[in-house]
Design an enzyme around this catalytic site. Structure first.
Site, mmCIF file in Angstrom:
data_model
loop_
_atom_site.group_PDB
_atom_site.id
_atom_site.type_symbol
_atom_site.label_atom_id
_atom_site.label_comp_id
_atom_site.label_asym_id
_atom_site.label_seq_id
_atom_site.Cartn_x
_atom_site.Cartn_y
_atom_site.Cartn_z
ATOM 1 N N THR A 169 -44.088 -69.663 6.756
ATOM 2 C CA THR A 169 -43.854 -69.303 5.237
ATOM 3 C C THR A 169 -44.899 -68.823 4.514
ATOM 4 O O THR A 169 -45.939 -69.221 4.616
ATOM 5 C CB THR A 169 -42.890 -70.596 4.957
ATOM 6 O OG1 THR A 169 -41.874 -70.723 5.698
ATOM 7 C CG2 THR A 169 -42.486 -70.786 3.595
ATOM 8 N N VAL A 198 -29.999 -71.716 6.702
ATOM 9 C CA VAL A 198 -30.918 -71.712 5.596
ATOM 10 C C VAL A 198 -31.798 -72.979 5.464
ATOM 11 O O VAL A 198 -31.265 -74.140 5.528
ATOM 12 C CB VAL A 198 -30.081 -71.329 4.319
ATOM 13 C CG1 VAL A 198 -31.008 -71.181 3.189
ATOM 14 C CG2 VAL A 198 -29.430 -69.915 4.557
ATOM 15 N N GLY A 199 -32.989 -73.175 5.223
ATOM 16 C CA GLY A 199 -33.732 -73.979 4.839
ATOM 17 C C GLY A 199 -34.185 -74.276 3.378
ATOM 18 O O GLY A 199 -33.151 -73.821 2.537
ATOM 19 N N THR A 220 -43.812 -75.466 2.035
ATOM 20 C CA THR A 220 -43.681 -75.136 3.429
ATOM 21 C C THR A 220 -43.524 -76.334 4.577
ATOM 22 O O THR A 220 -44.228 -77.393 4.141
ATOM 23 C CB THR A 220 -44.976 -74.230 3.770
ATOM 24 O OG1 THR A 220 -44.683 -73.998 5.137
ATOM 25 C CG2 THR A 220 -46.108 -75.017 3.785
ATOM 26 N N GLY A 221 -43.136 -75.869 5.625
ATOM 27 C CA GLY A 221 -43.129 -77.264 6.660
ATOM 28 C C GLY A 221 -41.418 -77.385 6.900
ATOM 29 O O GLY A 221 -40.579 -76.187 7.160
ATOM 30 N N GLY A 223 -38.171 -77.670 6.826
ATOM 31 C CA GLY A 223 -36.957 -77.423 5.767
ATOM 32 C C GLY A 223 -36.081 -78.517 5.694
ATOM 33 O O GLY A 223 -35.539 -78.560 4.650
HETATM 34 N N1 ASP Z 1 -39.556 -74.209 5.337
HETATM 35 C C1 ASP Z 1 -39.356 -73.133 6.160
HETATM 36 C C2 ASP Z 1 -37.899 -73.205 6.628
HETATM 37 O O1 ASP Z 1 -37.720 -74.496 6.746
HETATM 38 C C3 ASP Z 1 -40.140 -72.966 7.452
HETATM 39 C C4 ASP Z 1 -41.868 -73.143 7.088
HETATM 40 O O2 ASP Z 1 -42.082 -73.443 5.949
HETATM 41 O O3 ASP Z 1 -42.338 -72.756 8.352
HETATM 42 O O4 ASP Z 1 -37.340 -72.508 6.940
#
Ligand code: ASP
Length: 300
Positions: A169, A198-199, A220-221, A223
């Site tokens: 992301t 959907v995150g 980010t991370g 979700g």
């Molecule tokens: N947070 C994002 C999601 O869950 C993924 C990511 O940040 O790598 O879609």
């Protein structure tokens, strides 16, 4: 007049050795693009849009072209942004055939809606005159290869999330000369995700939040965890209560770890224009720049 500044991230997770430099280069290009906008007197919203477009167009990142593919082998995108001056927000989720979903989120922000999903979002792009591309235009060979491998495992995106994840992301937070703060995030989500999954990214308060009174943030991370603690809003609340961006960033990722044993990262700008970042994954690519610096700081 406020001293403007901008911070961007190019995602959390375990970025492999060969992709570290492309992540640094991509974050640097994005932060400089956003900085250029701010220096020319542009708004925080315009700066984050420009920075995020730069990363959506760069196949290094899981946003726009080059994103992870969903179970059907298609790129399905989420993005959202918020204007801290007015609390206006706009987002799109599970959208197909749009190269720069952050710009579509901005169009949604200008409408009476906040979040438009799926085929409705693609239709909205047509309505506002945004050119659509073909599904294949967003797919690259590297991701097709990964997708083929993952088909043997089924739609196990949660396994994938906790395993090695090569790209991620993108997001940006900026403060402009008027002291207005804006934040935005854009993603292709998780590899081999269930169509329609959907995150946190397009959800106000989870993947992004901005309020001039406290500051702005982009996450980010993991979700599925970030959503349940409303991580971006939590961090902005900490800044509203007086914490500097650096402390609030630590507090937000700590909450994710303490409550849900989750991992992730966050970038923040507080109302004084200070940046902060923190992450509990192996890496998070990020870069920031402000008027007191000769060059951006770039790290991964
Ligand atoms: N947070 C994002 C999601 O869950 C993924 C990511 O940040 O790598 O879609």
């Amino acid at each position: 007049m406020m001293a403007p500044g901008i911070i961007v991230h190019g995602g959390a997770w375990s970025i492999p050795e060969n992709l570290l430099q492309p992540h640094r280069d991509g974050c640097k290009a994005a932060v400089l693009r956003g900085w250029q906008v701010l220096q020319a007197g542009g708004s925080a919203i315009e700066a984050i849009e420009a920075a995020i477009i730069t990363m959506e167009d760069d196949v290094t990142f899981d946003a726009g072209r080059g994103s992870f593919l969903n179970l059907d082998g298609q790129v399905e995108l989420d993005a959202g942004m918020m204007d801290g001056a007015t609390l206006a927000a706009g987002a799109v989720a599970a959208v197909h055939r749009v190269r720069n979903p952050i710009s579509l989120a901005k169009q949604v922000m200008a409408s009476e809606h906040i979040l438009i999903v799926g085929p409705g979002a693609t239709r909205f792009a047509e309505k506002v005159g945004m050119p659509l591309c073909a599904e294949e235009d967003l797919v690259i060979e590297r991701e097709l290869e990964l997708w083929r491998k993952l088909q043997n495992k089924g739609p196990g995106y949660t396994d994938v999330l906790f395993g090695r994840k090569d790209l991620a992301t993108v997001g940006a937070v900026a403060i402009d000369q008027a002291g207005n703060i804006a934040a935005g995030t854009s993603t292709g989500g998780s590899p081999n995700k269930w169509p329609g999954r959907v995150g946190d990214v397009p959800q106000v308060g989870s993947g992004f939040y901005a309020d001039n009174v406290g500051g702005g943030g982009s996450c980010t991370g993991w979700g599925e965890g970030i959503m349940r603690i409303n991580m971006a809003k939590y961090a902005v609340d900490l800044m509203t209560a007086g914490q500097p961006a650096s402390e609030a960033a630590k507090g937000a990722v700590k909450l994710l770890a303490d409550k849900l044993q989750g991992v992730g990262g966050i970038i923040l700008i507080d109302r004084e224009g200070r940046t902060g970042q923190s992450y509990t994954t192996e890496h998070m690519a990020y870069a920031y720049m402000n008027g007191r610096m000769a060059e951006p700081v770039v790290a991964v």
